[in-house]
Motif scaffolding. Structure first.
Motif, PDB file in Angstrom:
ATOM      1  N   PHE A  17       0.829  -1.203   0.000  1.00 19.82           N
ATOM      2  CA  PHE A  17       0.000   0.000   0.000  1.00 19.82           C
ATOM      3  C   PHE A  17       0.864   1.253   0.000  1.00 19.82           C
ATOM      4  N   LEU A  18       1.919   1.244   0.806  1.00 25.53           N
ATOM      5  CA  LEU A  18       2.797   2.410   0.866  1.00 25.53           C
ATOM      6  C   LEU A  18       3.598   2.588  -0.417  1.00 25.53           C
ATOM      7  N   ARG A 134      -2.323   4.400   8.784  1.00 23.07           N
ATOM      8  CA  ARG A 134      -2.103   3.200   9.594  1.00 23.07           C
ATOM      9  C   ARG A 134      -0.982   2.352   9.021  1.00 23.07           C
ATOM     10  N   ALA A 135      -0.925   2.248   7.690  1.00 22.37           N
ATOM     11  CA  ALA A 135       0.140   1.469   7.058  1.00 22.37           C
ATOM     12  C   ALA A 135       1.497   2.105   7.340  1.00 22.37           C
ATOM     13  N   ALA A 136       1.553   3.417   7.260  1.00 25.86           N
ATOM     14  CA  ALA A 136       2.809   4.113   7.545  1.00 25.86           C
ATOM     15  C   ALA A 136       3.223   3.884   8.999  1.00 25.86           C
ATOM     16  N   PRO A 141       8.290   1.388  12.413  1.00 29.33           N
ATOM     17  CA  PRO A 141       9.327   0.752  13.243  1.00 29.33           C
ATOM     18  C   PRO A 141      10.267  -0.148  12.433  1.00 29.33           C
ATOM     19  N   ILE A 142       9.733  -0.806  11.422  1.00 28.00           N
ATOM     20  CA  ILE A 142      10.553  -1.677  10.580  1.00 28.00           C
ATOM     21  C   ILE A 142      11.529  -0.838   9.770  1.00 28.00           C
ATOM     22  N   LYS A 143      11.051   0.289   9.222  1.00 29.29           N
ATOM     23  CA  LYS A 143      11.944   1.190   8.476  1.00 29.29           C
ATOM     24  C   LYS A 143      13.042   1.730   9.384  1.00 29.29           C
ATOM     25  N   ARG A 147      17.055   1.183   8.955  1.00 27.21           N
ATOM     26  CA  ARG A 147      17.988   2.318   8.933  1.00 27.21           C
ATOM     27  C   ARG A 147      19.083   2.158   9.977  1.00 27.21           C
ATOM     28  N   GLU A 148      18.706   1.715  11.172  1.00 26.58           N
ATOM     29  CA  GLU A 148      19.705   1.495  12.221  1.00 26.58           C
ATOM     30  C   GLU A 148      20.710   0.434  11.807  1.00 26.58           C
ATOM     31  N   ILE A 149      20.208  -0.625  11.207  1.00 24.60           N
ATOM     32  CA  ILE A 149      21.100  -1.699  10.767  1.00 24.60           C
ATOM     33  C   ILE A 149      22.052  -1.189   9.695  1.00 24.60           C
TER      34      ILE A 149
END
Length: 176
Positions: A17-18, A134-136, A141-143, A147-149
């Motif tokens: 959706f995003l 809601r999708a965003a 958190p996954i995004k 990014r942290e990884i």
């Protein structure tokens, strides 16, 4: 238990959706530039004038009609897939998707005001916008974790591994 099993499915739907929303947001300015380059600005003004004279129900037809010419393009992509022309099929399908989203964004920009006059369309539009939010929120958190990884922040195994790789690359570059 069932909710835990369905979580990856909902995340996948949210990502799809995003991606659609991202394409919509990023293709609309490209379509605007194309409109500026070729005489589509005059066409947009002409279409806008015609839409102003239509009822909201007739405007829905104007909004839906541009999808029809894209259908044969999608069928061509499926035919190419069926005959194992993988690269050609991917190009045709992606081109059809981008063209479809771009044209739909262009037409929606012209017809939005009239379409939102219909109560059911306004409810659907608000529902889609709420689902987008809601999708965003679901994917955020996954995004952030990705990014942290990729930055190598934190103390996780992947972060330490990325820092080790970065140190190794620096030492190789310094040795040259």
């Amino acid at each position: 238990m069932m909710r835990r099993l369905l979580q990856p499915f909902w995340v996948l739907l949210a990502v799809i959706f995003l991606v659609e929303a991202w394409l919509w947001d990023h293709l609309e300015p490209i379509v605007e530039r194309v409109v500026a380059l070729i005489p589509l600005r005059a066409f947009k003004q002409w279409l806008s004038n015609r839409v102003d004279a239509l009822s909201p129900a007739m405007t829905l037809i104007v909004f839906a009609v541009p999808v029809i010419p894209l259908f044969p393009l999608k069928l061509a992509g499926l035919w190419l897939l069926a005959h194992q022309y993988w690269f050609s099929a991917a190009v045709v399908i992606v081109f059809g998707k981008l063209l479809g989203v771009g044209v739909t964004a262009f037409i929606f920009d012209v017809t939005r005001a009239k379409l939102l006059q219909m109560a059911w369309f306004k409810k659907v539009y608000e529902f889609v916008m709420a689902m987008r939010a809601r999708a965003a929120a679901l994917v955020y958190p996954i995004k952030q974790r990705i990014r942290e990884i990729l930055r190598g922040d934190g103390d996780s195994w992947s972060s330490r591994m990325l820092r080790t790789i970065a140190r190794f690359r620096r030492s190789v570059h310094e040795a040259r």
